[in-house]
Structure formats: C-alpha cells, structure tokens
Design a protein around this motif. Structure first.
Motif, short mmCIF file in Angstrom:
data_model
loop_
_atom_site.label_atom_id
_atom_site.label_comp_id
_atom_site.label_asym_id
_atom_site.label_seq_id
_atom_site.Cartn_x
_atom_site.Cartn_y
_atom_site.Cartn_z
N LEU A 55 0.98 -1.01 0.03
CA LEU A 55 0.60 0.04 -0.11
C LEU A 55 0.83 1.46 0.18
N ARG A 56 0.99 2.54 -0.90
CA ARG A 56 1.96 2.87 -1.19
C ARG A 56 -0.12 4.37 -1.05
N ALA A 57 0.94 5.73 0.16
CA ALA A 57 0.36 6.46 0.22
C ALA A 57 0.38 7.92 0.69
N ARG A 58 0.55 9.02 -0.36
CA ARG A 58 0.52 10.17 -0.11
C ARG A 58 -0.58 11.51 1.27
N VAL A 59 -0.20 11.85 2.18
CA VAL A 59 -1.29 12.77 2.58
C VAL A 59 -0.47 14.27 2.11
N ASP A 60 -1.53 14.47 1.63
CA ASP A 60 -1.05 16.28 1.59
C ASP A 60 -2.47 17.75 2.35
N GLY A 61 -2.11 18.70 1.93
CA GLY A 61 -3.44 19.28 2.79
C GLY A 61 -2.22 19.56 4.21
N PRO A 62 -3.10 21.02 5.07
CA PRO A 62 -2.07 20.70 6.35
C PRO A 62 -1.66 19.97 6.63
N ILE A 63 -0.72 19.00 7.67
CA ILE A 63 -0.99 18.61 8.75
C ILE A 63 0.00 18.76 10.15
N THR A 64 -0.41 18.55 10.86
CA THR A 64 0.49 18.59 12.24
C THR A 64 0.77 16.85 12.08
N PRO A 65 2.07 17.05 12.98
CA PRO A 65 3.08 16.00 13.00
C PRO A 65 2.55 14.89 13.40
N GLY A 66 2.39 13.83 12.94
CA GLY A 66 1.29 12.33 13.82
C GLY A 66 1.31 11.38 12.71
N PHE A 67 0.72 10.26 13.50
CA PHE A 67 0.62 8.77 12.21
C PHE A 67 -0.32 9.08 11.82
N LEU A 68 -0.01 7.82 10.29
CA LEU A 68 -0.85 7.79 9.63
C LEU A 68 -0.89 6.68 9.98
N SER A 69 -1.98 5.91 9.76
CA SER A 69 -2.65 4.89 9.75
C SER A 69 -2.90 3.70 9.46
N VAL A 70 -3.02 1.98 9.05
CA VAL A 70 -3.93 1.54 8.66
C VAL A 70 -4.49 0.16 9.57
N ALA A 71 -5.31 -0.18 8.53
CA ALA A 71 -5.78 -1.36 9.17
C ALA A 71 -6.19 -2.20 8.17
N TRP A 72 -6.40 -3.36 7.48
CA TRP A 72 -5.65 -4.89 6.96
C TRP A 72 -6.80 -5.36 7.19
N PHE A 73 -7.65 -5.65 6.48
CA PHE A 73 -8.85 -6.26 6.29
C PHE A 73 -8.85 -7.41 4.91
N ASN A 74 -9.60 -8.71 5.43
CA ASN A 74 -9.63 -9.75 4.01
C ASN A 74 -10.91 -9.88 4.97
N GLY A 75 -11.98 -9.63 3.22
CA GLY A 75 -13.48 -9.50 3.66
C GLY A 75 -13.47 -8.25 5.06
N THR A 76 -14.39 -9.35 5.92
CA THR A 76 -15.17 -8.31 6.70
C THR A 76 -13.42 -8.58 8.03
N GLN A 77 -13.29 -9.85 8.37
CA GLN A 77 -11.71 -10.19 8.73
C GLN A 77 -11.01 -8.90 8.93
N ALA A 78 -10.56 -8.55 10.42
CA ALA A 78 -9.39 -7.84 10.46
C ALA A 78 -8.17 -8.45 10.60
N ILE A 79 -6.96 -8.35 9.68
CA ILE A 79 -5.13 -9.63 9.78
C ILE A 79 -5.17 -8.51 10.02
N GLY A 80 -4.46 -7.50 10.30
CA GLY A 80 -3.43 -6.54 10.80
C GLY A 80 -3.58 -5.43 10.96
#
Length: 126
Positions: A55-80
């Motif tokens: 997964l590649r992503a870029r955040v644009d706009g005014p941001i305050t320093p912080g964490f970009l988080s990702v939640a992975w799912f396979n169907g409805t099951q959370a996997i990471g």
C-alpha cells in the motif's frame, strides 16, 4: 388643492418604504475567504507483489505531525494494523503485509483519528 394634498400625503407615507431599498451589508463586497482544507490522502494504491500486499499513500494539505495508520482486512476479518509517522518533510508512506492467499483485501487509512481513505484489492469475489 385637495388633490395636491392627497398626493403629498401619499408621498409622505411612501417615503419610508422607498428609503428601505438600500444595501444592508457593509462592505458591499465582502473580503476574500481563505478556506482551510483538511489533510487528504492522494495517490493511494493497493497492489500485490508476490506474497505481499503493498500500500502506497501520500498525505497532502496542512498536517500536524502524527501517525498515518492502516487497518488491513480480508473480507470482514481484520488481519493487521500498522502506522508510520508523518510530518511536513515526510508525507508519503509505504505499508506491506504478508498475504500469500488470494482474497478480498481492504486497507483503511486514518490520520489524526479521522478515516481518510479506503483502498481495495479484490482477487476473489467478496
């Protein structure tokens, strides 16, 4: 003379109504408003690279320093989950997840507690 008095009386009664036809706002042309747009994810993509999901992503706009988080799912099951610290100098992130089997994968990106984007990779029917 009676007609002239009536006309003057009618004109005197209509003067307040005629005087109300004016602009109510000062200044007539308001100043320019500068909107503050929230942070947004641009260019997010979810692809398979062998046995890994990338997964590649870029955040644009005014941001305050912080964490970009990702939640992975396979169907409805959370996997990471995973996260990367972003600030003004580092706005792009790459996440990887081991996933040897084909599936209906989704990755939900959030920054500062707000969900910004969901990207999907359907290799099988969900």
């Amino acid at each position: 003379m009676d007609g002239v008095r009536r006309s003057l009386l009618l004109l005197a009664l209509l003067c307040p109504a005629l005087g109300s036809c004016r602009y109510n706002f000062v200044p007539l042309i308001p100043g320019q408003i500068e909107p503050e747009l929230p942070a947004r994810v641009t260019g997010a993509s979810l692809t398979r690279d062998g046995e890994r999901l990338v997964l590649r992503a870029r955040v644009d706009g005014p941001i305050t320093p912080g964490f970009l988080s990702v939640a992975w799912f396979n169907g409805t099951q959370a996997i990471g989950t995973d996260s990367v610290y972003l600030d003004d100098t580092q706005r792009a992130a790459t996440f990887e997840l081991r996933a040897p089997d084909k599936g209906a994968y989704r990755a939900v990106l959030s920054f500062g507690g707000a969900v910004l984007r969901q990207v999907e990779l359907y290799e099988v029917k969900p």
